[in-house]
Design a protein around this motif. Structure first.
Motif, PDB file in Angstrom:
ATOM      1  N   ILE A  16     -15.654 -60.706  95.936  1.00 25.38           N
ATOM      2  CA  ILE A  16     -16.469 -61.885  95.594  1.00 25.38           C
ATOM      3  C   ILE A  16     -17.882 -61.444  95.230  1.00 25.38           C
ATOM      4  N   ALA A  17     -18.407 -60.458  95.955  1.00 21.05           N
ATOM      5  CA  ALA A  17     -19.733 -59.917  95.618  1.00 21.05           C
ATOM      6  C   ALA A  17     -19.738 -59.345  94.207  1.00 21.05           C
ATOM      7  N   VAL A  18     -18.649 -58.693  93.825  1.00 23.35           N
ATOM      8  CA  VAL A  18     -18.507 -58.195  92.452  1.00 23.35           C
ATOM      9  C   VAL A  18     -18.526 -59.364  91.473  1.00 23.35           C
ATOM     10  N   GLU A  28     -17.806 -61.825 107.573  1.00 25.83           N
ATOM     11  CA  GLU A  28     -17.745 -61.210 106.240  1.00 25.83           C
ATOM     12  C   GLU A  28     -18.245 -62.152 105.149  1.00 25.83           C
ATOM     13  N   PRO A  29     -17.657 -63.363 104.985  1.00 32.34           N
ATOM     14  CA  PRO A  29     -18.226 -64.268 103.967  1.00 32.34           C
ATOM     15  C   PRO A  29     -19.651 -64.686 104.288  1.00 32.34           C
ATOM     16  N   ALA A  30     -20.023 -64.636 105.578  1.00 32.24           N
ATOM     17  CA  ALA A  30     -21.400 -64.973 105.949  1.00 32.24           C
ATOM     18  C   ALA A  30     -22.394 -63.987 105.342  1.00 32.24           C
ATOM     19  N   LYS A  31     -21.948 -62.748 105.058  1.00 29.95           N
ATOM     20  CA  LYS A  31     -22.834 -61.776 104.408  1.00 29.95           C
ATOM     21  C   LYS A  31     -23.264 -62.277 103.031  1.00 29.95           C
ATOM     22  N   ILE A  32     -22.294 -62.763 102.245  1.00 34.39           N
ATOM     23  CA  ILE A  32     -22.609 -63.260 100.906  1.00 34.39           C
ATOM     24  C   ILE A  32     -23.521 -64.474 100.988  1.00 34.39           C
ATOM     25  N   LEU A  33     -23.244 -65.376 101.923  1.00 32.70           N
ATOM     26  CA  LEU A  33     -24.077 -66.564 102.086  1.00 32.70           C
ATOM     27  C   LEU A  33     -25.492 -66.179 102.520  1.00 32.70           C
ATOM     28  N   THR A  34     -25.611 -65.157 103.356  1.00 36.97           N
ATOM     29  CA  THR A  34     -26.919 -64.670 103.779  1.00 36.97           C
ATOM     30  C   THR A  34     -27.704 -64.123 102.589  1.00 36.97           C
ATOM     31  N   ILE A  35     -27.024 -63.384 101.721  1.00 37.13           N
ATOM     32  CA  ILE A  35     -27.668 -62.850 100.517  1.00 37.13           C
ATOM     33  C   ILE A  35     -28.150 -63.987  99.623  1.00 37.13           C
ATOM     34  N   TYR A  55      -9.336 -51.148 105.956  1.00 36.81           N
ATOM     35  CA  TYR A  55      -8.367 -52.241 105.969  1.00 36.81           C
ATOM     36  C   TYR A  55      -9.029 -53.519 106.482  1.00 36.81           C
ATOM     37  N   GLY A  56      -8.710 -54.614 105.857  1.00 37.76           N
ATOM     38  CA  GLY A  56      -9.243 -55.914 106.275  1.00 37.76           C
ATOM     39  C   GLY A  56      -9.254 -56.856 105.094  1.00 37.76           C
ATOM     40  N   THR A  57      -8.402 -57.850 105.122  1.00 37.06           N
ATOM     41  CA  THR A  57      -8.287 -58.768 103.987  1.00 37.06           C
ATOM     42  C   THR A  57      -9.593 -59.516 103.743  1.00 37.06           C
ATOM     43  N   THR A  58     -10.220 -60.009 104.811  1.00 35.56           N
ATOM     44  CA  THR A  58     -11.457 -60.777 104.650  1.00 35.56           C
ATOM     45  C   THR A  58     -12.573 -59.918 104.070  1.00 35.56           C
ATOM     46  N   ALA A  59     -12.719 -58.699 104.580  1.00 37.99           N
ATOM     47  CA  ALA A  59     -13.766 -57.809 104.094  1.00 37.99           C
ATOM     48  C   ALA A  59     -13.538 -57.436 102.630  1.00 37.99           C
TER      49      ALA A  59
END
Length: 398
Positions: free
Chosen positions: A367-369, A110-117, A357-361
């Motif tokens: 964070i993206a917001v 999940e946080p890897a998505k933001i880092l990828t962006i 449901y998913g705290t990390t997601a």
């Protein structure tokens, strides 16, 4: 008047997060210890909101050339579940998590998505006009494909597809030529077809409960079952097709206003599996009906349109590409999750943003917001009287 906060961005994101928490609270009734799910969901909102506020205060332009660092951090996160002692199975198996003593702590993809962006936006913005040339385009594709390959190795096909959507969004907004993108997409389709063919002939046999079971090396058996059910939904209604069948029943039974948050045969009586994660849309449709679904889509539309507006107001190409990557991430997940709940897309396990449901997601989406909020807060100053952009004059200059 200076506006550091974009009201529509905050309100739409907050409304989605609260809406998701309400539906998750209703969906987990009937589970063992539903309170644990509810506490984690609201904890994710609080922690995610705090992180988003912190991100808004950071000038995103400081990280314009940090793509090697972002890519390295994403790679480290994606490889962490493979480290002995760190990997942990998720709540229902499947996606690997990072945990201690077998207890999952967070989902690194999940946080890897933001880092990828951030990595993709940083690299492509640095190419400037070079991306219109084949050499520059291939460089950008190569950088963006690294997370995809690591996700495939990890066995997370759903997030791997999200990374492809992110890559296409950044490349398209970055100025890549249409013919290059068309060749890339065509190559991807051929590669997937070849992968399925190779997978069909590259197998091995294991023994489970005294029975020989044929296993596929490249694609998991359950993933093939999901694809088979999508192509022929009536072939299997007891195993792989059971989720889809129950999802369609739940959506249809919701009718116009739904059965109510505490009612609904498919979710309340536990007929609908993973109704708080992958099939949260089906649970929502059953409980709040067509009206509730339209409210959800209206909130998503508000969020996406606001994000597009923020991206167009960015001071530089880096900010615009970040916004494009975030929009592509959300849009693909929305279309895929709702589509798979309705039988219009293959079941891939992709969560519905802010709702599943998913705290990390949930924290990742907030964070993206925050990142979008940073782009807005550090955009060029909009003259209050004339509505024109004063070139080179940002909030920090005033």
């Amino acid at each position: 008047m200076k506006r550091w906060i974009h009201p529509a961005l905050v309100l739409s994101a907050l409304a989605l997060a609260i809406y998701g928490a309400i539906i998750v609270t209703a969906a987990v009734q009937g589970y063992d210890a539903p309170g644990a799910f509810i506490k984690k969901e609201y904890l994710g909102i609080v922690l995610g909101a705090l992180l988003a506020i912190g991100v808004v205060a950071i000038d995103y332009r400081r990280f314009k050339s940090w793509w090697p660092g972002f890519l390295t951090m994403a790679a480290v996160l994606l490889l962490m579940p493979k480290v002995p002692g760190l990997g942990a199975q998720g709540e229902f198996g499947g996606t690997l998590w990072v945990g201690i003593a077998g207890h999952s702590l967070f989902q690194p993809s999940e946080p890897a998505k933001i880092l990828t962006i951030l990595a993709g936006a940083s690299f492509v913005s640095g190419l400037e006009g070079e991306i219109t040339q084949l050499k520059g385009f291939l460089k950008a594709v190569g950088i963006c494909l690294i997370p995809f390959v690591l996700l495939i190795v990890q066995g997370d096909l759903g997030t791997a597809l999200v990374s492809i959507a992110i890559m296409l969004g950044i490349l398209l907004m970055g100025g890549a030529r249409a013919r290059h993108l068309l060749v890339l997409i065509s190559t991807g389709v051929v590669a997937i077809a070849a992968l399925l063919w190779v997978n069909s002939v590259w197998t091995y046999t294991v023994t489970e409960n005294g029975k020989a079971v044929v296993m596929h090396r490249l694609i998991k058996n359950y993933q093939l079952d999901r694809l088979s059910v999508f192509l022929n939904p009536a072939d299997d209604t007891s195993d792989a097709g059971y989720q889809l069948q129950q999802s369609k029943i739940a959506i249809g039974s919701g009718q116009f206003v739904g059965s109510g948050l505490s009612k609904g045969t498919q979710s309340t009586l536990n007929f609908l599996p993973t109704r708080h994660t992958d099939f949260i849309f089906a649970a929502l449709a059953e409980k709040v009906g067509f009206v509730g679904c339209m409210i959800l889509l209206a909130l998503y539309l508000a969020l996406l349109v606001t994000s597009l507006s923020i991206g167009s107001s960015a001071e530089d190409l880096f900010g615009t590409l970040i916004a494009a990557g975030i929009i592509a991430m959300w849009l693909f997940q929305i279309l895929e999750n709702i589509g798979m709940n309705m039988g219009l897309m293959p079941i891939t396990g992709i969560p519905l943003p802010f709702m599943s449901y998913g705290t990390t997601a949930l924290m990742t989406n907030l964070i993206a917001v925050g990142v979008l909020g940073s782009i807005w807060a550090h955009r060029p100053y909009l003259a209050a009287t004339k509505g024109t952009i004063r070139s080179g004059l940002s909030y920090q200059d005033r």
